[in-house]
Design a protein around this motif. Structure first.
Motif, PDB file in Angstrom:
ATOM      1  N   ALA A 297      22.201  34.478  42.978  1.00 57.37           N
ATOM      2  CA  ALA A 297      22.132  33.591  44.146  1.00 57.37           C
ATOM      3  C   ALA A 297      23.505  33.434  44.791  1.00 57.37           C
ATOM      4  O   ALA A 297      23.604  33.232  46.002  1.00 57.37           O
ATOM      5  N   GLY A 298      24.554  33.547  43.982  1.00 53.65           N
ATOM      6  CA  GLY A 298      25.913  33.437  44.496  1.00 53.65           C
ATOM      7  C   GLY A 298      26.447  34.726  45.094  1.00 53.65           C
ATOM      8  O   GLY A 298      27.590  34.787  45.520  1.00 53.65           O
ATOM      9  N   GLY A 299      25.631  35.773  45.087  1.00 60.67           N
ATOM     10  CA  GLY A 299      26.039  37.023  45.708  1.00 60.67           C
ATOM     11  C   GLY A 299      26.538  38.086  44.752  1.00 60.67           C
ATOM     12  O   GLY A 299      26.932  39.165  45.181  1.00 60.67           O
ATOM     13  N   GLU A 300      26.567  37.808  43.465  1.00 61.58           N
ATOM     14  CA  GLU A 300      27.017  38.801  42.493  1.00 61.58           C
ATOM     15  C   GLU A 300      26.022  39.944  42.383  1.00 61.58           C
ATOM     16  O   GLU A 300      24.825  39.764  42.579  1.00 61.58           O
ATOM     17  N   THR A 301      26.521  41.119  42.086  1.00 65.20           N
ATOM     18  CA  THR A 301      25.686  42.276  41.798  1.00 65.20           C
ATOM     19  C   THR A 301      26.229  42.929  40.537  1.00 65.20           C
ATOM     20  O   THR A 301      27.334  42.624  40.095  1.00 65.20           O
ATOM     21  N   ILE A 302      25.458  43.810  39.952  1.00 58.45           N
ATOM     22  CA  ILE A 302      25.923  44.518  38.755  1.00 58.45           C
ATOM     23  C   ILE A 302      27.157  45.339  39.095  1.00 58.45           C
ATOM     24  O   ILE A 302      28.084  45.445  38.302  1.00 58.45           O
ATOM     25  N   GLU A 303      27.212  45.862  40.301  1.00 53.09           N
ATOM     26  CA  GLU A 303      28.346  46.682  40.715  1.00 53.09           C
ATOM     27  C   GLU A 303      29.625  45.869  40.867  1.00 53.09           C
ATOM     28  O   GLU A 303      30.718  46.394  40.667  1.00 53.09           O
ATOM     29  N   THR A 304      29.532  44.575  41.219  1.00 53.91           N
ATOM     30  CA  THR A 304      30.740  43.781  41.473  1.00 53.91           C
ATOM     31  C   THR A 304      31.179  42.955  40.275  1.00 53.91           C
ATOM     32  O   THR A 304      32.263  42.401  40.292  1.00 53.91           O
ATOM     33  N   ASP A 305      30.374  42.883  39.229  1.00 50.53           N
ATOM     34  CA  ASP A 305      30.712  42.029  38.097  1.00 50.53           C
ATOM     35  C   ASP A 305      30.450  42.779  36.799  1.00 50.53           C
ATOM     36  O   ASP A 305      29.335  43.176  36.527  1.00 50.53           O
ATOM     37  N   ASN A 306      31.453  42.943  35.993  1.00 48.86           N
ATOM     38  CA  ASN A 306      31.324  43.658  34.733  1.00 48.86           C
ATOM     39  C   ASN A 306      30.821  42.779  33.595  1.00 48.86           C
ATOM     40  O   ASN A 306      30.647  43.264  32.487  1.00 48.86           O
ATOM     41  N   ARG A 307      30.608  41.486  33.822  1.00 46.54           N
ATOM     42  CA  ARG A 307      30.132  40.597  32.764  1.00 46.54           C
ATOM     43  C   ARG A 307      28.665  40.817  32.458  1.00 46.54           C
ATOM     44  O   ARG A 307      28.194  40.465  31.390  1.00 46.54           O
ATOM     45  N   ILE A 308      27.904  41.358  33.387  1.00 50.67           N
ATOM     46  CA  ILE A 308      26.460  41.536  33.182  1.00 50.67           C
ATOM     47  C   ILE A 308      26.196  42.898  32.606  1.00 50.67           C
ATOM     48  O   ILE A 308      26.703  43.872  33.003  1.00 50.67           O
TER      49      ILE A 308
END
Length: 49
Positions: A38-49
């Motif tokens: 919902a905050g705009g994160e994607t798998i490509e932009t965040d390595n935590r997921i």
């Protein structure tokens, strides 16, 4: 991916994470992932997921 396939990856156990829905086999709350998305994160932009 079908809805049933996605739902099969979620577990609810009162002894794990206070009974909140989690990713099966992990202690990651489904609500946390939804908050990130919902905050705009994607798998490509965040390595935590």
């Amino acid at each position: 991916m079908t809805r049933n396939n996605l739902l099969s990856r979620i577990s609810i156990d009162p002894n794990i994470c206070f009974g909140k829905p989690c990713i099966k086999g992990h202690r990651i709350w489904v609500s946390l992932i939804l908050d990130f998305l919902a905050g705009g994160e994607t798998i490509e932009t965040d390595n935590r997921i």
